[in-house]
Motif scaffolding. Sequence first.
Motif, PDB file in Angstrom:
ATOM      1  N   GLN A  56       2.162   2.145  -3.349  1.00 42.08           N
ATOM      2  CA  GLN A  56       1.105   2.696  -4.193  1.00 42.08           C
ATOM      3  C   GLN A  56       0.636   4.068  -3.735  1.00 42.08           C
ATOM      4  O   GLN A  56      -0.174   4.707  -4.404  1.00 42.08           O
ATOM      5  CB  GLN A  56      -0.093   1.743  -4.205  1.00 42.08           C
ATOM      6  N   LEU A  79       0.831  -1.208   0.000  1.00 40.07           N
ATOM      7  CA  LEU A  79       0.000   0.000   0.000  1.00 40.07           C
ATOM      8  C   LEU A  79       0.865   1.257   0.000  1.00 40.07           C
ATOM      9  O   LEU A  79       0.547   2.242  -0.674  1.00 40.07           O
ATOM     10  CB  LEU A  79      -0.916  -0.001   1.228  1.00 40.07           C
ATOM     11  N   ARG A 128       2.910   8.274   4.112  1.00 40.14           N
ATOM     12  CA  ARG A 128       3.497   8.451   2.779  1.00 40.14           C
ATOM     13  C   ARG A 128       4.915   8.983   2.962  1.00 40.14           C
ATOM     14  O   ARG A 128       5.114  10.183   3.166  1.00 40.14           O
ATOM     15  CB  ARG A 128       2.662   9.418   1.937  1.00 40.14           C
ATOM     16  N   LYS A 181      -1.130   4.510  -0.993  1.00 41.88           N
ATOM     17  CA  LYS A 181      -2.466   4.310  -0.434  1.00 41.88           C
ATOM     18  C   LYS A 181      -2.449   4.078   1.069  1.00 41.88           C
ATOM     19  O   LYS A 181      -3.498   3.874   1.674  1.00 41.88           O
ATOM     20  CB  LYS A 181      -3.138   3.102  -1.114  1.00 41.88           C
TER      21      LYS A 181
END
Length: 324
Positions: A48, A45, A54, A50
Motif C-alpha cells: 500500500q 503495508l 518503499r 504505507k
Amino acid sequence: MRALTCTAFDEPETLTVTEQPTPGPGPGEVLIRVQAASVNYPDALMVQGKYQVRPPLPFTPGAEAAGTVEAVGEGVTHLQVGQRVAAFTGTGAFATHLIAPAAATLPLPDDLDLNVAATLPLAYGTAMHALIGRGQLKAGETLLVLGAAGGVGLAAVMIGKALGARVIAAASTQEKLDLARAHGADEVINYTDTDLKAAVGELTGKKGVDVILDPVGDRWAESAFRAIAWGGRYLVIGFAGGEIPRLPLNLPLLKGASIVGVFWGEYARRDPRGNARHLTQLAEWVQSGTLKPEISRAYTLQEAPQAMRDLLERRVTGKVIVTP
C-alpha cells in the motif's frame, strides 16, 4: 519462475502473478526454491506504500521464506545446493524462487518442517529480540501481551513462557484468548469488553506487569501502560490496531518505566550474529516442542492478496503462509 508482482502502491487485490526469468545468484547470494513464505503485516503495508520502506517498483512482496538452495554465488562457502534453509530478504518471497544474501540465510536441521521454518525469522525473531534484547524479561516476571493471537503476539506468549515468565494474554475475542491459553498463557483478558488496566490490576494484586509487548497500539496502548509496574518496560512493536497512540509522558515518569522501540529488521542488519543466535535458539525450541508455532492457513500464490487482506482485517490467528 512465477512471482506475485506489485506495479503500483495500492490495495493487495491489485497484485498479479507474473512469469519472470529465474535469476541467478550474484556474489554472496543464493537462489532458493521456495517451499513456503510467511505473510506478515509489513508486507501488506509495503504494498500500500504505507511502510517505512518503499521498494522501487515493480517489486515482489514477501519478507521471509524457507526452501532449498538451488544455486550459490561466488564466495558462498557455508551453504550448498540442496541444503534446506530459511531466509529474511524484506521483499521477493512470494515467488517460486528467491534470491537471498547468504549472510541472511540460515541452514536448517533436516527434521525441521519448512512451513514452520518460514514463520520464524520475522515474527518469532521480533518477539525474541523484543523480550530478550529490549525488554530484558526475566524468569518470574509478569509479561502482558496485546494482540496475543497474532503472529508476533502468539510467538511472544510462547517465548515468554520458555523464558520462565508469567504470561497474561490480551486479545479481542474468546476464540483468540483460547488459542493463547492453549499455547501457554497463564491468564487471559478480552480488552474489547473489559477495562484492561483494572483487569491487569486484579490479576497482579495491583502491582502491575513488568513487561508489555504491544503490536497493536491504537486505543489500548494508554490503558495498558497505566497497568505497568514500577520499572516496567513497554515494548513498541507496531500499530496493527490502526492509529499510532500518543502516550502522556507523565506516565513513564510516575512509574519509573521505559518506552522501548523494537525494530527487528534493523537489529538483524546491525547484529547478524546476535540475530542468528536467536534464530538458532528458536529452531531448537521448535524441535524440542517448547515452541509450537500455529499455522492457521496456507494460501496459494494466487491467493496471497487475500492472505494480506485477511491480515489487514485482523481475521488471522497465529501465522499464515503462502506455498508457491
